[in-house]
Scaffold this motif. Structure first.
Motif, PDB file in Angstrom:
ATOM      1  N   SER A   1       3.623  -0.311  -6.184  1.00 26.47           N
ATOM      2  CA  SER A   1       3.038  -0.411  -4.842  1.00 26.47           C
ATOM      3  C   SER A   1       2.931  -1.855  -4.373  1.00 26.47           C
ATOM      4  O   SER A   1       3.090  -2.152  -3.184  1.00 26.47           O
ATOM      5  CB  SER A   1       1.646   0.233  -4.825  1.00 26.47           C
ATOM      6  OG  SER A   1       1.736   1.612  -5.103  1.00 26.47           O
TER       7      SER A   1
ATOM      8  N   THR B   1       2.436  -0.122   6.890  1.00 25.38           N
ATOM      9  CA  THR B   1       1.320  -0.988   7.255  1.00 25.38           C
ATOM     10  C   THR B   1       1.451  -1.361   8.716  1.00 25.38           C
ATOM     11  O   THR B   1       2.573  -1.522   9.228  1.00 25.38           O
ATOM     12  CB  THR B   1       1.288  -2.258   6.379  1.00 25.38           C
ATOM     13  OG1 THR B   1       0.169  -3.057   6.738  1.00 25.38           O
ATOM     14  CG2 THR B   1       2.552  -3.062   6.515  1.00 25.38           C
TER      15      THR B   1
ATOM     16  N   ALA C   1       6.172  -2.818  -2.952  1.00 27.25           N
ATOM     17  CA  ALA C   1       6.428  -2.119  -1.693  1.00 27.25           C
ATOM     18  C   ALA C   1       5.681  -2.780  -0.540  1.00 27.25           C
ATOM     19  O   ALA C   1       6.243  -3.034   0.537  1.00 27.25           O
ATOM     20  CB  ALA C   1       6.026  -0.651  -1.824  1.00 27.25           C
ATOM     21  N   PHE C   2       4.416  -3.116  -0.751  1.00 24.19           N
ATOM     22  CA  PHE C   2       3.650  -3.713   0.337  1.00 24.19           C
ATOM     23  C   PHE C   2       3.971  -5.193   0.512  1.00 24.19           C
ATOM     24  O   PHE C   2       3.779  -5.735   1.606  1.00 24.19           O
ATOM     25  CB  PHE C   2       2.159  -3.481   0.107  1.00 24.19           C
ATOM     26  CG  PHE C   2       1.729  -2.079   0.417  1.00 24.19           C
ATOM     27  CD1 PHE C   2       1.545  -1.672   1.731  1.00 24.19           C
ATOM     28  CD2 PHE C   2       1.540  -1.154  -0.593  1.00 24.19           C
ATOM     29  CE1 PHE C   2       1.164  -0.377   2.027  1.00 24.19           C
ATOM     30  CE2 PHE C   2       1.157   0.143  -0.310  1.00 24.19           C
ATOM     31  CZ  PHE C   2       0.969   0.544   1.012  1.00 24.19           C
TER      32      PHE C   2
ATOM     33  N   ARG D   1      -4.198   7.261   0.704  1.00 23.90           N
ATOM     34  CA  ARG D   1      -3.157   8.210   0.305  1.00 23.90           C
ATOM     35  C   ARG D   1      -3.215   9.428   1.218  1.00 23.90           C
ATOM     36  O   ARG D   1      -4.172  10.202   1.190  1.00 23.90           O
ATOM     37  CB  ARG D   1      -3.332   8.619  -1.159  1.00 23.90           C
ATOM     38  CG  ARG D   1      -3.077   7.465  -2.120  1.00 23.90           C
ATOM     39  CD  ARG D   1      -3.044   7.926  -3.572  1.00 23.90           C
ATOM     40  NE  ARG D   1      -2.663   6.844  -4.456  1.00 23.90           N
ATOM     41  CZ  ARG D   1      -1.413   6.491  -4.720  1.00 23.90           C
ATOM     42  NH1 ARG D   1      -0.406   7.161  -4.168  1.00 23.90           N
ATOM     43  NH2 ARG D   1      -1.140   5.485  -5.517  1.00 23.90           N
TER      44      ARG D   1
ATOM     45  N   ARG E   1      -3.073   0.785   6.509  1.00 24.25           N
ATOM     46  CA  ARG E   1      -2.268   0.716   5.284  1.00 24.25           C
ATOM     47  C   ARG E   1      -2.344   2.067   4.584  1.00 24.25           C
ATOM     48  O   ARG E   1      -3.412   2.477   4.139  1.00 24.25           O
ATOM     49  CB  ARG E   1      -2.786  -0.395   4.375  1.00 24.25           C
ATOM     50  CG  ARG E   1      -1.985  -0.572   3.095  1.00 24.25           C
ATOM     51  CD  ARG E   1      -2.588  -1.663   2.232  1.00 24.25           C
ATOM     52  NE  ARG E   1      -2.475  -2.957   2.872  1.00 24.25           N
ATOM     53  CZ  ARG E   1      -3.213  -4.003   2.557  1.00 24.25           C
ATOM     54  NH1 ARG E   1      -4.138  -3.901   1.608  1.00 24.25           N
ATOM     55  NH2 ARG E   1      -3.058  -5.152   3.187  1.00 24.25           N
ATOM     56  N   CYS E   2      -1.205   2.755   4.493  1.00 31.46           N
ATOM     57  CA  CYS E   2      -1.190   4.119   3.939  1.00 31.46           C
ATOM     58  C   CYS E   2       0.038   4.308   3.066  1.00 31.46           C
ATOM     59  O   CYS E   2       1.021   3.559   3.146  1.00 31.46           O
ATOM     60  CB  CYS E   2      -1.180   5.168   5.053  1.00 31.46           C
ATOM     61  SG  CYS E   2      -2.651   5.199   6.084  1.00 31.46           S
ATOM     62  N   THR E   3      -0.030   5.350   2.256  1.00 34.30           N
ATOM     63  CA  THR E   3       1.102   5.784   1.441  1.00 34.30           C
ATOM     64  C   THR E   3       1.123   7.297   1.400  1.00 34.30           C
ATOM     65  O   THR E   3       0.065   7.943   1.426  1.00 34.30           O
ATOM     66  CB  THR E   3       1.015   5.187   0.024  1.00 34.30           C
ATOM     67  OG1 THR E   3       2.161   5.589  -0.732  1.00 34.30           O
ATOM     68  CG2 THR E   3      -0.232   5.652  -0.693  1.00 34.30           C
TER      69      THR E   3
ATOM     70  N   PRO F   1      -4.445   1.166  -0.396  1.00 33.48           N
ATOM     71  CA  PRO F   1      -3.920   1.973   0.714  1.00 33.48           C
ATOM     72  C   PRO F   1      -4.450   3.404   0.655  1.00 33.48           C
ATOM     73  O   PRO F   1      -4.692   3.954  -0.423  1.00 33.48           O
ATOM     74  CB  PRO F   1      -2.405   1.925   0.495  1.00 33.48           C
ATOM     75  CG  PRO F   1      -2.241   1.641  -0.966  1.00 33.48           C
ATOM     76  CD  PRO F   1      -3.395   0.773  -1.356  1.00 33.48           C
TER      77      PRO F   1
ATOM     78  N   ASN G   1       8.222   7.871  -2.016  1.00 33.78           N
ATOM     79  CA  ASN G   1       6.968   7.476  -1.373  1.00 33.78           C
ATOM     80  C   ASN G   1       7.264   6.861  -0.017  1.00 33.78           C
ATOM     81  O   ASN G   1       8.241   6.100   0.128  1.00 33.78           O
ATOM     82  CB  ASN G   1       6.202   6.456  -2.226  1.00 33.78           C
ATOM     83  CG  ASN G   1       5.474   7.108  -3.389  1.00 33.78           C
ATOM     84  OD1 ASN G   1       5.289   8.328  -3.427  1.00 33.78           O
ATOM     85  ND2 ASN G   1       5.065   6.295  -4.342  1.00 33.78           N
TER      86      ASN G   1
ATOM     87  N   ASN H   1       5.576   4.333   2.495  1.00 31.71           N
ATOM     88  CA  ASN H   1       4.532   3.318   2.621  1.00 31.71           C
ATOM     89  C   ASN H   1       4.649   2.676   4.000  1.00 31.71           C
ATOM     90  O   ASN H   1       5.759   2.422   4.484  1.00 31.71           O
ATOM     91  CB  ASN H   1       4.669   2.246   1.542  1.00 31.71           C
ATOM     92  CG  ASN H   1       4.616   2.835   0.144  1.00 31.71           C
ATOM     93  OD1 ASN H   1       3.659   3.504  -0.218  1.00 31.71           O
ATOM     94  ND2 ASN H   1       5.657   2.585  -0.646  1.00 31.71           N
TER      95      ASN H   1
END
Length: 282
Positions: free
Chosen positions: A80, A63, A83-84, A152, A50-52, A150, A59, A61
């Motif tokens: 966020s 997963t 988004a997730f 970064r 899980r990253c951004t 997440p 952004n 994003n």
């Protein structure tokens, strides 16, 4: 302008795009951000699940789960948690629609482009948050993001993904992604390694002694049984011999008594006086 601008589904192993939203907005910065998304998709095995990544006003994003990564581009002001939640909903729909065998067998890019219908429908819902009916899922996702936020990504990570060496030694990722570099051994680590080797040697010696003790017990039991058997056989042989000798001695005693009696009888007859001779002159 929409908040969720682009979404795609990528295979983690080789970065093969499986599906993506077909709409396109002519924006220079958005075009560059999509290039960043494509570069990141090539190095997904080296990133946490899980990253951004911040790219100007946007952004990125994403997963990952079960060998598939779900990526999206949204405005930097977009929450966020939404988004997730969007990525989580895409993940659930994709897992229901396609199995892992079909994903692994895909060869051409965008083999599941028909999944764009689901992406467009989900984008439309998440571009109008007031009409969302997933408040419970949002609460769960918010709790999960607090417990495991997440990671970064930085421009150095993007340069590493593009094949360039970053300015710093290496990025220390959080999560379950494997580390790419080995840290130098510290003094406690060296001491623990030496102690582990010593403990392993001691355990090996204990194992050898245990095997030796078992063999000794087995041999002792074997020789004890064999010794008892030999004693039993010797004792039985002695008893048989004793009985035989006893019987033989009895026979000799009888013969001896018979011989003695015969000798005494003969001796008596020899010592008896002779009778008077008859007188023929009368």
């Amino acid at each position: 302008m929409s908040s969720v601008l682009f979404a795609s589904v990528v295979r983690v192993g080789d970065g093969l795009p499986l599906s993506a939203s077909t709409d396109y907005e002519h924006d220079r910065e958005l075009h560059d951000t999509r290039k960043h998304l494509k570069a990141l998709s090539k190095k997904l095995p080296h990133f946490p699940d899980r990253c951004t990544f911040a790219s100007g006003p946007y952004n990125v994003n994403f997963t990952s789960a079960l060998g598939v990564c779900y990526m999206m581009v949204c405005l930097s002001s977009y929450p966020s948690v939404l988004a997730f939640c969007f990525l989580d909903e895409l993940q659930k729909e994709f897992l229901v629609t396609y199995d892992s065998k079909r994903v692994a067998a895909a060869v051409r890019p965008y083999s599941f482009i028909q999944f764009d219908v689901v992406i467009q429908r989900t984008k439309h819902r998440y571009n109008s948050p007031r009409s969302l009916s997933t408040k419970i899922n949002m609460a769960d996702m918010q709790t999960e993001l607090k417990l495991r936020p997440p990671y970064r990504l930085t421009p150095d990570d993007l340069q590493a993904a593009n094949g360039f060496s970053p300015s710093r030694s290496s990025a220390k990722y959080k999560g379950i992604a494997p580390s790419q570099t080995l840290e130098p051994v510290t003094l406690p680590g060296a001491v623990s390694c030496v102690l582990s080797v010593l403990c392993g040697g001691l355990n090996l010696l204990r194992g050898v002694h245990a095997i030796e003790s078992v063999l000794q017990c087995f041999l002792f039991a074997y020789f004890s049984v064999w010794r008892n058997v030999k004693s039993f056989l010797a004792l039985g042989l002695v008893c048989v011999c004793n009985m035989y000798l006893f019987q033989l001695r009895n026979v000799w005693q009888i013969l001896f008594h018979v011989a003695v009696a015969a000798c005494m009888t003969l001796h008596t007859h020899l010592r008896r006086p002779l009778g008077k001779a008859p007188d023929y002159n009368v």
